[in-house]
Design a protein around this motif. Structure first.
Motif, short mmCIF file in Angstrom:
data_model
loop_
_atom_site.label_atom_id
_atom_site.label_comp_id
_atom_site.label_asym_id
_atom_site.label_seq_id
_atom_site.Cartn_x
_atom_site.Cartn_y
_atom_site.Cartn_z
N GLN A 132 0.83 -1.22 0.00
CA GLN A 132 0.00 0.00 0.00
C GLN A 132 0.86 1.27 0.00
O GLN A 132 0.38 2.32 0.41
CB GLN A 132 -0.93 0.00 1.21
CG GLN A 132 -1.93 -1.13 1.21
CD GLN A 132 -2.84 -1.09 0.00
OE1 GLN A 132 -3.09 -0.02 -0.57
NE2 GLN A 132 -3.31 -2.24 -0.43
N ASN A 134 2.35 3.27 1.56
CA ASN A 134 2.57 3.90 2.87
C ASN A 134 3.50 5.11 2.80
O ASN A 134 4.34 5.31 3.66
CB ASN A 134 3.13 2.89 3.88
CG ASN A 134 2.15 1.78 4.18
OD1 ASN A 134 0.97 1.90 3.85
ND2 ASN A 134 2.62 0.71 4.78
N GLY B 309 -0.08 1.45 8.60
CA GLY B 309 0.97 1.50 7.58
C GLY B 309 1.92 2.67 7.77
O GLY B 309 3.09 2.59 7.43
N GLY B 429 -6.34 2.36 1.91
CA GLY B 429 -5.41 1.29 1.63
C GLY B 429 -5.42 0.25 2.72
O GLY B 429 -5.42 -0.95 2.46
N GLU B 430 -5.48 0.73 3.95
CA GLU B 430 -5.51 -0.20 5.07
C GLU B 430 -6.75 -1.06 5.03
O GLU B 430 -6.72 -2.25 5.26
CB GLU B 430 -5.46 0.57 6.39
CG GLU B 430 -4.08 1.08 6.70
CD GLU B 430 -3.06 -0.03 6.71
OE1 GLU B 430 -2.05 0.10 6.01
OE2 GLU B 430 -3.28 -1.04 7.38
N LEU B 432 -8.43 -1.83 2.51
CA LEU B 432 -8.29 -2.79 1.42
C LEU B 432 -7.47 -3.99 1.86
O LEU B 432 -7.89 -5.13 1.70
CB LEU B 432 -7.62 -2.11 0.22
CG LEU B 432 -7.27 -3.05 -0.93
CD1 LEU B 432 -8.55 -3.52 -1.60
CD2 LEU B 432 -6.35 -2.39 -1.92
N SER B 433 -6.33 -3.72 2.48
CA SER B 433 -5.46 -4.84 2.78
C SER B 433 -6.07 -5.74 3.85
O SER B 433 -5.96 -6.95 3.79
CB SER B 433 -4.08 -4.35 3.21
OG SER B 433 -4.21 -3.55 4.35
N MET B 436 -8.56 -7.85 2.28
CA MET B 436 -7.95 -8.93 1.51
C MET B 436 -7.44 -10.03 2.42
O MET B 436 -7.53 -11.21 2.09
CB MET B 436 -6.82 -8.38 0.65
CG MET B 436 -7.36 -7.68 -0.58
SD MET B 436 -6.07 -6.96 -1.57
CE MET B 436 -5.20 -8.41 -2.09
N ALA B 440 -8.52 -13.66 2.11
CA ALA B 440 -7.53 -14.71 1.89
C ALA B 440 -7.68 -15.83 2.91
O ALA B 440 -7.63 -17.01 2.57
CB ALA B 440 -6.12 -14.13 1.98
#
Ligand code: ATP
Ligand code: MG
Lengths: 288, 460
Positions: A132, A134, B309, B429-430, B432-433, B436, B440
């Protein structure tokens, strides 16, 4: 970072780290056939992972027994299905996760079981590029690349600036140094992130799926930068990726992880064209 | 000693002695004893020309005279129009209001009595609604008196009355008084009660100091509130249980009780412990403490909203905890909390009004006093205007900044694929991860049926 001490019933019996010279000799013989790296007699691996184990919350055992050597200048590509522990391994190497058991040695120095202060110093030698990105959104591209140099390496402003500009130009962003992350495309952000890591001149660069969050058309630029770095940058890189093309072209060695262990490793063409392990075959089959 | 002896002989004796002493000096002609004017300065002690006030004049009728009328004469520009005159005659200690008729004539006023005032009587004229010349200056009351035999004698001039020039404001108010539209406007009960132009104008000036006090209190309090808030925010997220407990008690007490109560506790409690702090300073302290609790929560939420992050990126560069906080986390937190902090500032500014309940001379206090004096709501409306002058631009600022931040999060940044495309650069973004990761996890239990979660990138 704040993981608890491992409960007793899961404590592993891990032998002490091997003597550096002996370990290097064994690794040398073992790895000669597994990597395109130009081995030099007497050389020691820059990263040595021995019996690395990681358990979350005392029960989820993510890394079982990872053993891996990475040599100076080597490009190691780590493949594996989701959940196999690739990210966890990378994060253990730069101590974002505290290993539950086992040894990680950088240039023959043990890095596990260190105090917070020592961890900070160890991490300077380990650059990380995240999925990402960061980037620090409140800083410009230039400042993102400078801040580690000034705050951690205590370099002067001018020196850090010159280095930052050099690295940003190297990733093709010489004209974007004053942009802030939100004004940059994902691919550009990731290239800034690479420049940020490289500017610290770490001994090892760790990439955790650097292109997975990118639109397909942006992936190429980032891979291009990584390829440059690998071929001409004299960098040691451990790259977790799903980019098979990159692994094949650039990788000196491909490592396949599964269920928290390295199940197969070797030269890229050997692993891709003639996988030995059932899981590897299945994995490569499923993505081709 | 003398006093005591006299008291023993009796109050009556004293009165008689004094009265005799006074009247034994009666002059041959009428004397001017006193001429004063009531201060008509807003909240001041001075007499302003051109503005209505009350003139008090006293004279003592001379020996062998009987006075039937008195004419008071003031300099040009004075006015006796529309006055009400009260005549009092003091005979010794007896007050006898006597009937009289007052006839104004420009700068002079003739008062004739229904029955003559006898020698030695003290005549008191209280003329309500008169005004002195607008130019100001020392004004001496002159004039004449008429005795029963019809003769007219001059009065000796009074000691001068100091008056000052009427201000621009007073002249404007006078001018407004005359305007037809103002009269029409004020004849509407609603407009006249809430938006009286003259009162609004004077209120603007007389409330101004209160507004400044409000601003000073909140501006002085806020830096301390921010510092305290930051300290308690960091304490609340610290790993030390004692620190956390202190922060939680502090924050919850202050957020869980009314500011009004906190003001009372501080303003009445501290003096009881013999801690005496000036009102305004104490106001600053109370406001700072109160706001700090809200700011602590805002900062805590702000710090916690920074994606993991960011900590990891800072750590991986080798930054320590303190460095990460000061160079990476707090600068971003500050940006994120600006709108919320501004909203809190607006609240704090408005809440200074509660300090009026304990005598802090701020805007609310001034307008309350003015409304009490004028019996009109216009000072409150004016106070509202003063509050809005500060709050409206800040409200606008909050909206603008929020919009800009939302746009920045939507606009730039990485464009994660698929449904996550709407998420923001850093925070998204966080999300999203972690999505995932969860995804997963679920998949891996199905035996890697769909292993390549990230599919698009592989074709390259
Ligand atoms: N902080 C954590 N706490 C608990 N479990 C975790 C944590 N981090 C990772 N895991 C679990 O560890 C396992 C391996 O995670 P890891 O992220 O290392 O896999 P990965 O090989 O990188 O997978 P992917 O290809 O999806 O990134 C997963 O099952 C994950 O849920
Ligand atoms: Mg991963």
């Amino acid at each position: 970072m704040f993981s608890k001490k491992h409960p007793n019933h899961l404590t592993f019996d891990v032998p002490p780290a091997m003597d550096a010279v002996e370990a290097a000799r064994i690794a040398f013989e073992q790895d000669l056939s597994l990597s395109k790296h130009h081995f030099v007699e007497g050389e020691h691996p820059v990263v040595r992972i021995e019996h690395l184990m990681k358990t979350f919350d005392g029960e989820t055992q993510v890394l079982r027994d990872v053993n891996l050597n990475v040599w100076n200048g080597e490009i190691v590509v780590v493949l594996g299905p989701s959940g196999s522990g690739k990210s966890t391994m990378l994060r253990c190497i730069n101590l974002l996760e505290t290993p539950t058991a086992g040894h990680i040695l950088i240039d023959d120095d043990e890095i596990t079981g260190k105090s917070n202060k020592e961890v900070g110093i160890i991490r300077r030698d380990l650059g990380m590029v995240f999925q990402q990105f960061n980037l620090f959104p409140h800083l410009t591209a230039l400042e993102n690349v400078m801040i580690g140099q000034t705050k951690v390496l205590k370099k002067g402003k001018d020196e850090a600036r010159a280095e930052a500009i050099k690295q940003l130009e190297a990733v093709g962003l010489g004209d974007r140094i004053d942009y802030k992350p939100p004004q940059l495309s994902g691919g550009q952000q990731q290239r800034v992130a690479i420049a940020r890591a490289v500017a610290m001149h770490p001994k090892v660069l760790l990439f955790d799926e650097p292109t997975s969050a990118l639109d397909p058309e942006l992936v190429r630029d980032v891979l291009g930068v990584m390829r440059e770095l690998a071929l001409y940058g004299d960098m040691t890189m451990i790259v977790v990726t799903h980019e098979m093309g990159f692994a094949r072209d650039v990788g000196d060695r491909v490592v396949f992880m599964e269920g928290g262990v390295v199940v197969e490793q070797g030269l890229p063409e050997e692993v891709f064209d003639n996988p030995q392990n059932e899981r590897t075959k299945q994995f490569l089959g499923s993505i081709n | 000693m003398i006093d005591r002896r006299i008291r023993r002989t009796g109050l009556l004796m004293l009165v008689l002695t004094l009265a005799l002493g006074l009247f034994s000096t009666t002059a041959l002609a009428m004397t001017t004893e006193k001429a004063t004017a009531r201060p008509n300065e807003d909240g001041g002690k001075r007499v302003i020309g051109g503005l209505t006030t009350r003139l008090t004049w006293e004279g003592i009728v001379g020996e062998g005279e009987e006075v039937t009328a008195v004419t008071l004469q003031l300099p040009e520009g004075s006015s006796f129009d529309d006055v009400t005159t009260k005549v009092t005659v003091l005979d010794g200690l007896d007050r006898t209001p006597i009937k009289g008729e007052a006839t104004p004539d420009g700068a002079s006023l003739q008062v004739s009595f229904s029955e003559p005032a006898e020698a030695g009587y003290r005549l008191r004229l209280e003329v309500e609604g008169m005004s002195f010349p607008a130019a100001g200056g020392d004004v001496s009351v002159v004039g004449s008196y008429t005795t029963a035999d019809g003769a007219t004698h001059d009065l000796d001039p009074s000691k001068p009355i100091a008056t000052i020039e009427s201000t621009w404001l007073q002249r404007t108010v006078n001018m407004l008084d005359e305007q037809e539209w103002v009269k029409a406007w004020n004849s509407s009960q609603f407009l006249g009660m809430f938006f009286r132009p003259q009162l609004m104008l004077t209120s603007l000036f007389s409330l101004f100091p209160g507004w400044i006090v409000c601003l000073i209190i909140v501006i002085a309090a806020y830096p301390f509130a921010i510092l305290l808030g930051l300290v308690f925010a960091l304490m609340k997220i610290s790993h030390n249980p004692l620190m956390r407990a202190i922060a939680i008690v502090y924050i919850n007490f202050l957020r869980g009780t009314p500011l009004f109560l906190q003001i009372y506790i501080m303003f009445f409690g501290l003096p009881m412990m013999h801690i005496n702090i000036p009102n305004n300073t104490l106001g600053v302290i109370v406001m700072a403490i109160n706001s700090s609790a809200y700011l602590a929560e805002i900062f805590r939420a702000g710090i916690e909203s920074i994606p993991v992050g960011q900590y990891e990126a800072a750590s991986s560069l080798g930054m320590g905890h303190l460095q990460t906080m000061t160079s990476i986390i707090l600068p971003q937190t500050i940006r994120r909390v600006i709108p919320t902090v501004t909203s809190d500032f607006i609240t704090a500014f408005k809440d200074t009004s509660l300090l009026s309940s304990v005598g802090v001379m701020e805007l609310m206090m001034f307008s309350k006093n003015l409304t009490a004096v004028s019996g009109n709501m216009t000072p409150y409306v004016t106070a509202a205007i003063f509050y809005l002058i500060v709050t409206l631009p800040l409200i606008k600022l909050v909206t603008t900044v929020e919009k800009r931040m939302a746009a920045a999060e939507r606009g730039g940044g990485p464009r994660p694929k698929g449904k996550a495309a709407v998420s923001s650069a850093s925070s998204g973004g966080e999300v999203l991860s972690s999505e995932m990761a969860v995804h997963a996890e679920a998949l891996s239990q199905d035996g890697y049926a769909l292993v390549p979660v990230v599919s698009g990138a592989q074709e390259v």
